[in-house]
Design an enzyme around this catalytic site. Structure first.
Site, PDB file in Angstrom:
ATOM      1  N   ALA A  10      -5.585  -0.261   4.925  1.00  0.00           N
ATOM      2  CA  ALA A  10      -6.331   0.546   6.733  1.00  0.00           C
ATOM      3  C   ALA A  10      -5.207   1.580   6.296  1.00  0.00           C
ATOM      4  O   ALA A  10      -4.654   1.363   7.591  1.00  0.00           O
ATOM      5  CB  ALA A  10      -5.880  -0.345   7.610  1.00  0.00           C
ATOM      6  N   GLY A  40       0.648   3.831  14.283  1.00  0.00           N
ATOM      7  CA  GLY A  40      -0.271   2.905  13.582  1.00  0.00           C
ATOM      8  C   GLY A  40      -1.249   1.445  13.396  1.00  0.00           C
ATOM      9  O   GLY A  40      -2.002   2.605  14.248  1.00  0.00           O
ATOM     10  N   ASN A  41      -1.589   0.920  12.530  1.00  0.00           N
ATOM     11  CA  ASN A  41      -2.696  -0.115  13.129  1.00  0.00           C
ATOM     12  C   ASN A  41      -2.596  -1.070  12.715  1.00  0.00           C
ATOM     13  O   ASN A  41      -1.504  -1.310  12.355  1.00  0.00           O
ATOM     14  CB  ASN A  41      -3.916   0.466  12.873  1.00  0.00           C
ATOM     15  CG  ASN A  41      -3.964   0.529  10.696  1.00  0.00           C
ATOM     16  OD1 ASN A  41      -3.894  -0.698  10.379  1.00  0.00           O
ATOM     17  ND2 ASN A  41      -3.843   1.359  10.202  1.00  0.00           N
ATOM     18  N   HIS A  42      -3.795  -1.989  12.795  1.00  0.00           N
ATOM     19  CA  HIS A  42      -3.638  -3.644  13.044  1.00  0.00           C
ATOM     20  C   HIS A  42      -3.484  -4.431  11.270  1.00  0.00           C
ATOM     21  O   HIS A  42      -3.241  -6.091  11.932  1.00  0.00           O
ATOM     22  CB  HIS A  42      -4.597  -4.417  14.113  1.00  0.00           C
ATOM     23  CG  HIS A  42      -4.033  -4.429  15.582  1.00  0.00           C
ATOM     24  ND1 HIS A  42      -2.722  -4.640  16.127  1.00  0.00           N
ATOM     25  CD2 HIS A  42      -5.284  -3.713  16.662  1.00  0.00           C
ATOM     26  CE1 HIS A  42      -3.171  -3.742  17.662  1.00  0.00           C
ATOM     27  NE2 HIS A  42      -4.068  -3.487  18.290  1.00  0.00           N
TER      28      HIS A  42
END
Ligand code: CTP
Length: 220
Positions: free
Chosen positions: A97, A29-31
């Protein structure tokens, strides 16, 4: 000043991160928190637009009657949801994102820590904004986001062109207070023939600026 109304318009938004499963308990995943996308959804809805918010996993909630939230997890699910709504929407905003890669296969059981190294093979996900750019009609307006750490303007301009966007909102990770998890953001909006720089401000206020500019382009 009279409000720049979006009554009668449909807006499709993507927001948040995507999660790409490795096994039943882990993912890539990402932030991204989804704050900018949700702020935009609220703003469009308050101006009278019908909003379809295709959202990756976030802790955010929205209760505006004009917003329909379509909850997705992976890039592939996000793409399929976007395809369902894109054709009828007047405005597309790609604020998500999206994970660029996913594990080639998902293990059906939890991967045990057997060896000292683990290699996970990744394959490219669909680029939702690019794919949609190929089917965009003359009357449709599309907005992308770019998060860059270097050659910011040049990279953003390249994305504007390659993804067939009308406008790209550039936020640089080099600016303090901007980007992931902050309630503020500092952006530059790039169009083919114009650039607009905004000061650091709350994402809710920035959403108003972005929505105003889109309104001006739809009515210009
Ligand atoms: N985007 C998308 N689908 C993807 C990747 C990106 O729709 N698989 C959209 C994002 O929502 C954003 C824009 O494309 O509006 C740019 O995303 P960004 O991650 O900055 O660019 P990438 O094309 O992924 O390029 P790179 O990661 O190499 O900078």
């Amino acid at each position: 000043m009279t409000e720049k109304s979006f009554k009668g318009k449909t807006v499709l938004l993507t927001a948040g991160p995507t999660h790409e499963p490795i096994d039943p308990v882990r993912f890539i995943g990402n932030h991204s928190t989804g704050k900018m996308g949700y702020a935009l959804a609220e703003c469009f809805a308050q101006r009278g637009a019908k909003v379809q918010l295709v959202s990756g996993p976030t802790n955010l909630r929205t209760h505006h009657a004009n917003i329909e939230v379509v909850a997705v997890t992976t890039a592939d699910e996000m793409y399929r949801a976007v395809l369902k709504y894109a054709e009828a929407a007047d405005v597309w905003v790609f604020a998500a994102a999206v994970a660029d890669y996913r594990p080639k296969t998902m293990a059906d059981k939890k991967i045990k820590k057997d060896g000292d190294e683990l290699t996970i093979e990744l394959v490219k996900n669909v680029d939702i904004a690019s794919a949609l750019g190929k089917q965009k009609k003359e009357w449709q307006f599309s907005v992308g986001f770019a998060l860059e750490t270097h050659n910011e303007s040049a990279n953003a301009r390249e994305k504007l062109r390659k993804k067939n966007l009308n406008m790209i909102v550039l936020n640089s990770l080099n600016d303090p207070g901007a980007g992931f998890a902050h309630d503020t953001n500092q952006v530059t909006i790039i169009e083919e023939n114009a650039t607009h720089s905004f000061e650091l401000k709350p994402k809710s206020e920035l959403a108003q600026d972005i929505v105003n500019l889109i309104w001006e382009r739809l009515h210009g």
